[in-house]
Motif scaffolding. Sequence first.
Motif, PDB file in Angstrom:
ATOM      1  N   LEU A 165       2.797 -95.569  59.626  1.00 15.74           N
ATOM      2  CA  LEU A 165       2.167 -96.148  58.439  1.00 15.74           C
ATOM      3  C   LEU A 165       3.103 -96.117  57.232  1.00 15.74           C
ATOM      4  CD1 LEU A 165      -0.556 -97.309  57.369  1.00 15.74           C
ATOM      5  CD2 LEU A 165      -1.143 -94.969  56.701  1.00 15.74           C
ATOM      6  N   CYS A 166       3.879 -95.042  57.108  1.00 17.35           N
ATOM      7  CA  CYS A 166       4.699 -94.850  55.901  1.00 17.35           C
ATOM      8  C   CYS A 166       6.080 -95.508  55.988  1.00 17.35           C
ATOM      9  CB  CYS A 166       4.872 -93.355  55.626  1.00 17.35           C
ATOM     10  SG  CYS A 166       3.327 -92.500  55.245  1.00 17.35           S
ATOM     11  N   ASP A 167       6.616 -95.646  57.190  1.00 19.24           N
ATOM     12  CA  ASP A 167       7.968 -96.198  57.339  1.00 19.24           C
ATOM     13  C   ASP A 167       7.909 -97.711  57.534  1.00 19.24           C
ATOM     14  OD1 ASP A 167      10.578 -96.963  58.348  1.00 19.24           O
ATOM     15  OD2 ASP A 167      10.936 -94.831  58.691  1.00 19.24           O
ATOM     16  N   ARG A 168       8.434 -98.461  56.586  1.00 20.79           N
ATOM     17  CA  ARG A 168       8.382 -99.926  56.650  1.00 20.79           C
ATOM     18  C   ARG A 168       9.165-100.482  57.835  1.00 20.79           C
ATOM     19  NH1 ARG A 168      10.428-101.857  50.958  1.00 20.79           N
ATOM     20  NH2 ARG A 168      11.903-100.177  51.423  1.00 20.79           N
ATOM     21  N   HIS A 169      10.190 -99.737  58.281  1.00 17.74           N
ATOM     22  CA  HIS A 169      10.981-100.210  59.418  1.00 17.74           C
ATOM     23  C   HIS A 169      10.177-100.197  60.723  1.00 17.74           C
ATOM     24  CE1 HIS A 169      14.088 -98.866  56.485  1.00 17.74           C
ATOM     25  NE2 HIS A 169      14.688 -99.972  56.890  1.00 17.74           N
ATOM     26  N   LEU A 170       9.070 -99.471  60.723  1.00 11.18           N
ATOM     27  CA  LEU A 170       8.227 -99.399  61.918  1.00 11.18           C
ATOM     28  C   LEU A 170       7.017-100.327  61.830  1.00 11.18           C
ATOM     29  CD1 LEU A 170       8.236 -95.559  62.686  1.00 11.18           C
ATOM     30  CD2 LEU A 170       9.703 -97.346  63.637  1.00 11.18           C
ATOM     31  N   HIS A 171       6.989-101.185  60.811  1.00 10.45           N
ATOM     32  CA  HIS A 171       5.897-102.149  60.704  1.00 10.45           C
ATOM     33  C   HIS A 171       6.197-103.361  61.575  1.00 10.45           C
ATOM     34  CE1 HIS A 171       4.429-100.405  56.586  1.00 10.45           C
ATOM     35  NE2 HIS A 171       4.377 -99.552  57.584  1.00 10.45           N
TER      36      HIS A 171
END
Length: 316
Positions: free
Chosen positions: A50-56
């Motif tokens: 949820l917090c890491d944009r690279h994992l979106h």
Amino acid sequence: MGMENQTRVTEFILMGFPGHPLTRVLLFLLFLVFYILTLTGNFIITAVILCDRHLHKPMYVFIGNFSFVEIWYTTTTVPKLLSGFLIERDTISFAGCFLQLYFFFSLGATECLILTTMGYDRYLAICNPLRYSTIMNSKVYTNLALSCWITGFMIYVIPIVLIANLPFCGPNEINHFFCDASPLLELSCSQSHTIEIICYTYTSILIFSIFFLIMVSYMNILLAILRIPSTTGRQKAFSTCASHLIVVLIFFASIIFMYVRPTAKYPFDLDKVIGVFYAILVPLINPVIYSLRNKEVIRALKKTMWSRIGFPKMSH
């Protein structure tokens, strides 16, 4: 008359795991540790994604949803199991029993659907890589995740309503650590064979249909991987879906054994042991499988931990 009989039972007694008080205390501590580790592992994965944009990205969004489901899936049964070790007579109200049954099956169905969606995502990524980003855009994977939740909470309403409307007027002891369908059908004081057949057929069709769709995805993935000329390319392609396949095989093996076979052929004591496996142990090991086999999740977790501690970012 049926309604009058049904109101005679206002609560059920969960037999759980009877035994010596010391054994019960040890089991309480063991399951408490399992529960804390399950919540911690799944919460960390959900929070990091949820917090890491690279994992979106689609794959990680589905993993995050799956971990979030696991938190509530295990919470439907374990707290009640833990309280049962500390009291002599573990009771649950009639309404509470069927609410537990509903949420347990609904969250389990949501898990199955998310696993199917993850299989479809891996199929698109490996078999149709050039069009993957176009097909699996943010709107599509958000709608797919939302559909899994909505469908999961609707799909078992009818079978559970059918069981809840059976008359319960005799014994009220459930030989299990939670309200499961099979022991409840056994407790009905009417001939519930028709309802049992309907529920058995419904569940069997649902489980096998979902499992079949996932296996079809993986058959196509396997064929696509075998066509990759380099060994390194094949290993890299397979590593992207190996974790998901392991989770699928473990999860479906246990629920097929539990719910796709005649209930009378197996004792409920065996059901309790298998129930511990798929309701408690599987949600515990899933974060380990995903985190230890996924470099991006590990990298994001390390990055989040370092930033929370307050260390400066490293140059490399």
